[in-house]
Design an enzyme around this catalytic site. Structure first.
Site, PDB file in Angstrom:
ATOM      1  N   LYS A   1      18.494  24.925  44.312  1.00  0.00           N
ATOM      2  CA  LYS A   1      19.315  24.394  43.213  1.00  0.00           C
ATOM      3  C   LYS A   1      19.844  25.552  42.359  1.00  0.00           C
ATOM      4  CE  LYS A   1      15.128  23.628  40.488  1.00  0.00           C
ATOM      5  NZ  LYS A   1      14.071  22.635  40.210  1.00  0.00           N
TER       6      LYS A   1
ATOM      7  N   ARG B   1       9.739  12.526  33.534  1.00  0.00           N
ATOM      8  CA  ARG B   1      11.056  13.138  33.557  1.00  0.00           C
ATOM      9  C   ARG B   1      11.926  12.402  34.573  1.00  0.00           C
ATOM     10  NH1 ARG B   1      12.007  19.391  35.384  1.00  0.00           N
ATOM     11  NH2 ARG B   1      11.483  18.426  37.380  1.00  0.00           N
TER      12      ARG B   1
ATOM     13  N   TYR C   1      25.528  46.471  16.578  1.00  0.00           N
ATOM     14  CA  TYR C   1      25.829  45.437  15.578  1.00  0.00           C
ATOM     15  C   TYR C   1      24.665  45.239  14.614  1.00  0.00           C
ATOM     16  CZ  TYR C   1      29.949  43.605  18.053  1.00  0.00           C
ATOM     17  OH  TYR C   1      31.166  43.442  18.619  1.00  0.00           O
TER      18      TYR C   1
HETATM   19  C1  LIG Z   1      12.840  23.045  40.656  1.00  0.00           C
HETATM   20  C2  LIG Z   1      11.961  22.121  41.410  1.00  0.00           C
HETATM   21  C3  LIG Z   1      11.112  22.604  42.432  1.00  0.00           C
HETATM   22  C4  LIG Z   1      10.875  24.081  42.644  1.00  0.00           C
HETATM   23  O1  LIG Z   1      10.029  24.521  41.608  1.00  0.00           O
HETATM   24  P1  LIG Z   1       9.512  26.016  41.495  1.00  0.00           P
HETATM   25  O2  LIG Z   1       8.587  25.994  40.343  1.00  0.00           O
HETATM   26  O3  LIG Z   1      10.716  26.846  41.245  1.00  0.00           O
HETATM   27  O4  LIG Z   1       8.848  26.374  42.777  1.00  0.00           O
HETATM   28  C5  LIG Z   1      10.447  21.684  43.215  1.00  0.00           C
HETATM   29  N1  LIG Z   1      10.568  20.345  42.990  1.00  0.00           N
HETATM   30  C6  LIG Z   1      11.333  19.851  42.001  1.00  0.00           C
HETATM   31  C7  LIG Z   1      11.407  18.391  41.800  1.00  0.00           C
HETATM   32  C8  LIG Z   1      12.040  20.709  41.172  1.00  0.00           C
HETATM   33  O5  LIG Z   1      12.793  20.219  40.171  1.00  0.00           O
END
Ligand SMILES: *Cc1c(COP(=O)(O)O)cnc(C)c1O
Length: 338
Positions: free
Chosen positions: A31, A122, A236
């Site tokens: 992702k 979630r 800055y």
């Molecule tokens: C992002 C995600 C993962 C991967 O998690 P990591 O901690 O990066 O290994 C796996 N499953 C879901 C549902 C996620 O949202």
């Protein structure tokens, strides 16, 4: 120069995580454009290494990736079936009864997966929702059923065992492949592995996979160096004032490139062949300044992310996590894939 991404290190990390969960199939989470490093490059390399299950957050990401992977690669979409979304060639992970009924109406006979909420609140169906549609959902033949751990990077956190128990209870007797663990869960041990594991950050060299090979090196070109005298300030807001006469180098990248402004005078350094040069003054949009007095010669570029200062160390200085450092790396860098 720029952002160097070691694809072979990603493959090695995938294999190392797979060997921690030998009874499960090891997927790859790509992702957010492969955590900022290039989903297409990462996914095609991991396909060649044997990965067949990929996860993206959005259908749009899945559609972009689909043409680059052979047909037997499954691209699972974690946001599930959103209204009006084209899911051709993708596997939505359905998160609610509403998504389930939408998907079964629009895509009868097409592959899908299910997410259950085991406590994170979630995504995923809650126990009562699941009970209500369970038999109909199972009859429709999901590819797998998954849930997600909220605290897997803290092995002693009581939520881990609680979520494991909830997931087991909700999936008892389902006879469908199960998936619970991302990187952190893989490291919690065999109880958490089930049939498919879903590592993301560990592939890219991030914690909690402490044994990961580093994947990223970020080198920034030096535009100019100057002598700064005692009492003069840099950058800055005049937030940093030279206590001694020193040499300051200005490099060509800033917060617009994902070098978080929180790194200003944070203790984070730029590195020249292993020699630390502290970032001084504010990180600005396109520029960072560092005290290079320790160097006899200032090289053409200085490293922000390197062996001495991997992503999680940069993250600590910025008060965040390696995930955010990775995904903040923007497209403006020259990219080299090793
Ligand atoms: C992002 C995600 C993962 C991967 O998690 P990591 O901690 O990066 O290994 C796996 N499953 C879901 C549902 C996620 O949202």
């Amino acid at each position: 120069m720029g952002l160097r991404i070691d694809i072979q290190a990603i493959v090695a990390n995938w294999r190392a995580l797979a060997s921690r969960a030998p009874t499960a199939r090891t997927a790859a989470v790509v992702k957010a454009d492969g955590y900022g490093l290039g989903a297409e490059r990462v996914a095609t390399a991991l396909y060649q290494a044997g990965a067949r299950d990929f996860f993206v957050a959005l259908a749009k990401e899945g559609r972009a990736l689909r043409p680059h992977l052979p047909e037997d690669a499954m691209i699972n979409v974690l946001s599930g079936h959103m209204p009006g979304e084209d899911l051709t060639g993708l596997v939505p992970v359905l998160n609610s009864p509403e998504q389930f009924f939408r998907d079964r109406t629009m895509r009868p006979g097409q592959p899908f997966a299910l997410q259950l909420d085991s406590g994170m609140n979630r995504l995923g169906m809650e126990a009562a929702e699941w009970t209500a549609i369970r038999s109909e959902a199972l009859e429709a033949g999901p590819d797998f059923i998954m849930s997600h751990l909220a605290c897997a990077d803290e092995p002693d956190h009581p939520a881990n065992a609680a979520q494991l128990a909830a997931f087991r209870e909700m999936t008892a007797g389902c006879n469908v492949p199960l998936s619970l663990s991302a990187t952190g869960g893989i490291l919690l041990g065999a109880d958490y592995h089930f049939d498919i594991v879903r590592p993301g950050v560990g592939l890219y060299g991030g914690m909690p996979f402490a044994q990961a090979r580093q994947v990223v090196r970020l080198s920034l070109p030096v535009i100019q160096t100057r002598e700064v005298h005692v009492g003069e300030f840099v950058g800055y807001g005049s937030t940093w004032i030279a206590g001694d006469t020193c040499r300051v180098a200005t490099v060509a990248a800033g917060y617009a490139d994902g070098i978080l402004r929180a790194l200003s005078s944070s203790g984070a350094c730029l590195y020249a062949d292993g020699v630390a040069c502290p970032i001084v003054g504010r990180v600005s949009m396109d520029l960072v300044t560092a005290d290079v007095s320790a160097l006899s010669d200032v090289p053409a570029e200085l490293d922000l992310i390197c062996d001495q200062q991997p992503i999680d160390r940069v993250a600590d200085f910025a008060g965040t996590i390696g995930y955010e450092i990775l995904t903040a790396l923007r497209q403006r860098y020259e990219r080299t894939y090793l």
